[in-house]
Motif scaffolding. Sequence first.
Motif, PDB file in Angstrom:
ATOM      1  N   GLU A  12       0.829  -1.207   0.000  1.00  0.00           N
ATOM      2  CA  GLU A  12       0.000   0.000   0.000  1.00  0.00           C
ATOM      3  C   GLU A  12       0.868   1.263   0.000  1.00  0.00           C
ATOM      4  O   GLU A  12       0.536   2.251  -0.653  1.00  0.00           O
ATOM      5  CB  GLU A  12      -0.941  -0.004   1.206  1.00  0.00           C
ATOM      6  CG  GLU A  12      -2.019  -1.072   1.154  1.00  0.00           C
ATOM      7  CD  GLU A  12      -2.985  -0.892  -0.006  1.00  0.00           C
ATOM      8  OE1 GLU A  12      -3.502   0.225  -0.178  1.00  0.00           O
ATOM      9  OE2 GLU A  12      -3.219  -1.869  -0.739  1.00  0.00           O
ATOM     10  N   HIS A  67      -5.469  -1.068  -2.637  1.00  0.00           N
ATOM     11  CA  HIS A  67      -6.522  -0.076  -2.433  1.00  0.00           C
ATOM     12  C   HIS A  67      -6.001   1.329  -2.739  1.00  0.00           C
ATOM     13  O   HIS A  67      -6.652   2.102  -3.420  1.00  0.00           O
ATOM     14  CB  HIS A  67      -7.021  -0.109  -0.990  1.00  0.00           C
ATOM     15  CG  HIS A  67      -7.723  -1.365  -0.617  1.00  0.00           C
ATOM     16  ND1 HIS A  67      -8.034  -1.685   0.692  1.00  0.00           N
ATOM     17  CD2 HIS A  67      -8.203  -2.403  -1.368  1.00  0.00           C
ATOM     18  CE1 HIS A  67      -8.659  -2.838   0.732  1.00  0.00           C
ATOM     19  NE2 HIS A  67      -8.754  -3.299  -0.491  1.00  0.00           N
ATOM     20  N   ASN A  69      -6.055   3.927  -1.144  1.00  0.00           N
ATOM     21  CA  ASN A  69      -7.078   4.949  -0.903  1.00  0.00           C
ATOM     22  C   ASN A  69      -7.855   4.572   0.352  1.00  0.00           C
ATOM     23  O   ASN A  69      -8.514   3.525   0.374  1.00  0.00           O
ATOM     24  CB  ASN A  69      -8.004   4.998  -2.121  1.00  0.00           C
ATOM     25  CG  ASN A  69      -9.091   6.044  -2.021  1.00  0.00           C
ATOM     26  OD1 ASN A  69      -9.460   6.512  -0.944  1.00  0.00           O
ATOM     27  ND2 ASN A  69      -9.654   6.403  -3.163  1.00  0.00           N
ATOM     28  N   VAL A  72     -11.468   3.584  -0.228  1.00  0.00           N
ATOM     29  CA  VAL A  72     -11.636   2.240  -0.787  1.00  0.00           C
ATOM     30  C   VAL A  72     -11.459   1.198   0.317  1.00  0.00           C
ATOM     31  O   VAL A  72     -12.243   0.242   0.418  1.00  0.00           O
ATOM     32  CB  VAL A  72     -10.639   2.004  -1.934  1.00  0.00           C
ATOM     33  CG1 VAL A  72     -10.664   0.539  -2.385  1.00  0.00           C
ATOM     34  CG2 VAL A  72     -10.956   2.930  -3.106  1.00  0.00           C
ATOM     35  N   THR A  73     -10.461   1.377   1.153  1.00  0.00           N
ATOM     36  CA  THR A  73     -10.234   0.446   2.260  1.00  0.00           C
ATOM     37  C   THR A  73     -11.456   0.380   3.167  1.00  0.00           C
ATOM     38  O   THR A  73     -11.924  -0.711   3.528  1.00  0.00           O
ATOM     39  CB  THR A  73      -8.996   0.875   3.065  1.00  0.00           C
ATOM     40  OG1 THR A  73      -7.841   0.802   2.217  1.00  0.00           O
ATOM     41  CG2 THR A  73      -8.783  -0.033   4.267  1.00  0.00           C
ATOM     42  N   MET A  76     -14.386  -1.347   1.330  1.00  0.00           N
ATOM     43  CA  MET A  76     -14.217  -2.796   1.229  1.00  0.00           C
ATOM     44  C   MET A  76     -14.507  -3.477   2.569  1.00  0.00           C
ATOM     45  O   MET A  76     -15.061  -4.579   2.609  1.00  0.00           O
ATOM     46  CB  MET A  76     -12.800  -3.131   0.752  1.00  0.00           C
ATOM     47  CG  MET A  76     -12.496  -2.681  -0.658  1.00  0.00           C
ATOM     48  SD  MET A  76     -13.569  -3.466  -1.888  1.00  0.00           S
ATOM     49  CE  MET A  76     -13.251  -2.425  -3.320  1.00  0.00           C
ATOM     50  N   PHE A  82     -13.015  -7.151   3.348  1.00  0.00           N
ATOM     51  CA  PHE A  82     -11.712  -6.737   3.882  1.00  0.00           C
ATOM     52  C   PHE A  82     -11.780  -6.756   5.395  1.00  0.00           C
ATOM     53  O   PHE A  82     -12.808  -6.406   5.994  1.00  0.00           O
ATOM     54  CB  PHE A  82     -11.355  -5.336   3.363  1.00  0.00           C
ATOM     55  CG  PHE A  82      -9.972  -4.884   3.755  1.00  0.00           C
ATOM     56  CD1 PHE A  82      -8.858  -5.492   3.213  1.00  0.00           C
ATOM     57  CD2 PHE A  82      -9.800  -3.851   4.660  1.00  0.00           C
ATOM     58  CE1 PHE A  82      -7.580  -5.072   3.574  1.00  0.00           C
ATOM     59  CE2 PHE A  82      -8.534  -3.427   5.023  1.00  0.00           C
ATOM     60  CZ  PHE A  82      -7.422  -4.047   4.484  1.00  0.00           C
ATOM     61  N   TYR A  90      -3.691   0.192   7.125  1.00  0.00           N
ATOM     62  CA  TYR A  90      -3.680   0.496   5.694  1.00  0.00           C
ATOM     63  C   TYR A  90      -3.709   2.005   5.456  1.00  0.00           C
ATOM     64  O   TYR A  90      -2.972   2.528   4.619  1.00  0.00           O
ATOM     65  CB  TYR A  90      -4.888  -0.157   5.012  1.00  0.00           C
ATOM     66  CG  TYR A  90      -4.608  -1.476   4.340  1.00  0.00           C
ATOM     67  CD1 TYR A  90      -3.987  -2.514   5.022  1.00  0.00           C
ATOM     68  CD2 TYR A  90      -4.994  -1.698   3.021  1.00  0.00           C
ATOM     69  CE1 TYR A  90      -3.743  -3.736   4.410  1.00  0.00           C
ATOM     70  CE2 TYR A  90      -4.756  -2.914   2.391  1.00  0.00           C
ATOM     71  CZ  TYR A  90      -4.129  -3.929   3.080  1.00  0.00           C
ATOM     72  OH  TYR A  90      -3.887  -5.128   2.465  1.00  0.00           O
ATOM     73  N   GLN A  94      -0.930   4.178   3.497  1.00  0.00           N
ATOM     74  CA  GLN A  94      -1.302   4.944   2.302  1.00  0.00           C
ATOM     75  C   GLN A  94      -0.922   6.415   2.455  1.00  0.00           C
ATOM     76  O   GLN A  94      -0.370   7.029   1.527  1.00  0.00           O
ATOM     77  CB  GLN A  94      -2.808   4.809   2.054  1.00  0.00           C
ATOM     78  CG  GLN A  94      -3.227   3.409   1.625  1.00  0.00           C
ATOM     79  CD  GLN A  94      -4.690   3.116   1.936  1.00  0.00           C
ATOM     80  OE1 GLN A  94      -5.413   3.929   2.513  1.00  0.00           O
ATOM     81  NE2 GLN A  94      -5.140   1.926   1.556  1.00  0.00           N
ATOM     82  N   VAL A 150     -16.147   3.623  -5.449  1.00  0.00           N
ATOM     83  CA  VAL A 150     -16.223   2.423  -4.608  1.00  0.00           C
ATOM     84  C   VAL A 150     -17.317   1.476  -5.106  1.00  0.00           C
ATOM     85  O   VAL A 150     -17.110   0.256  -5.155  1.00  0.00           O
ATOM     86  CB  VAL A 150     -16.439   2.808  -3.131  1.00  0.00           C
ATOM     87  CG1 VAL A 150     -16.716   1.583  -2.280  1.00  0.00           C
ATOM     88  CG2 VAL A 150     -15.200   3.543  -2.606  1.00  0.00           C
ATOM     89  N   LEU A 153     -15.873  -0.252  -8.148  1.00  0.00           N
ATOM     90  CA  LEU A 153     -14.837  -1.242  -7.810  1.00  0.00           C
ATOM     91  C   LEU A 153     -15.467  -2.526  -7.279  1.00  0.00           C
ATOM     92  O   LEU A 153     -15.020  -3.634  -7.605  1.00  0.00           O
ATOM     93  CB  LEU A 153     -13.875  -0.656  -6.779  1.00  0.00           C
ATOM     94  CG  LEU A 153     -12.943   0.450  -7.257  1.00  0.00           C
ATOM     95  CD1 LEU A 153     -12.127   1.001  -6.097  1.00  0.00           C
ATOM     96  CD2 LEU A 153     -12.023  -0.051  -8.372  1.00  0.00           C
ATOM     97  N   ASN A 190     -10.038  10.544  -2.545  1.00  0.00           N
ATOM     98  CA  ASN A 190      -9.033   9.733  -1.859  1.00  0.00           C
ATOM     99  C   ASN A 190      -8.419  10.595  -0.752  1.00  0.00           C
ATOM    100  O   ASN A 190      -7.653  11.519  -1.039  1.00  0.00           O
ATOM    101  CB  ASN A 190      -7.952   9.304  -2.860  1.00  0.00           C
ATOM    102  CG  ASN A 190      -6.854   8.462  -2.243  1.00  0.00           C
ATOM    103  OD1 ASN A 190      -6.659   8.449  -1.029  1.00  0.00           O
ATOM    104  ND2 ASN A 190      -6.107   7.770  -3.086  1.00  0.00           N
TER     105      ASN A 190
END
Length: 239
Positions: A12, A67, A69, A72-73, A76, A82, A90, A94, A150, A153, A190
């Motif tokens: 990441e 991810h 982002n 996004v994490t 998920m 996730f 994460y 990031q 999101v 994705l 993000n």
Amino acid sequence: MHDSLTLQLIGEFIGTMILILLGDGVVAAVSLNKSKAQGAGWVAIALGWGLAVTLGVYCSAFLSPAHLNPAVTLGMAIAGVFNWSYVVPYIIAQTLGAIVGATIVWINYYPHWKETDDSQAILGVFATEPAIRNYPMNFISEFIGTFVLVFALLAFTRGKFTQGLNPIVVGLLITAIGFSLGGTTGYAINPARDLGPRIAHQILPIANKGDSDWAYSWVPILGPLAGGAVGAWIYLLIP
């Protein structure tokens, strides 16, 4: 992708670093004085960011889910794909990757900062700023863009993409969001993409820099987190 959390965090970090290096890099190329790409415009920026995401994913997907982002994490995790215990580590990885990526952009364009006397243009290399400052509407723009990101994705996971093509499709998604929705705020979509480079702008001795505009910084953090969360919740409603 490795099972080790440490290797995933390295992935990441590396992926987000590449994302910001190439993404902020194209903005620097277009915005800074005496750059050969100066004035190339929004088309170059939107395409550059799409490519930055694609290559960031390719550079990190062998280590982590890529991810790159926090929104996004979070999405998920809400969608149940996730591990919640990995969310904060994460996000930290990031954000640190984004700070390093932005720092490398500063080094790469080092002589150009002194040649550029527009402090707003310099800030725009690192962090987003709205075309029209209206905090509620700016928040909504970031919310909508990240909702699309999101939800799409997650929807992609139901398709039958050839695995090697997935990063390209994600890059096309980012490009589409930039072209269609990004004109209002510069589409952070993000939190790490905005916060990390804004921190770098604050702490680096950048020639001709002005204020880091922390008054706006909550919008590209909370807007994407909210949009990503709702995108995941709406996805879960689909049988």
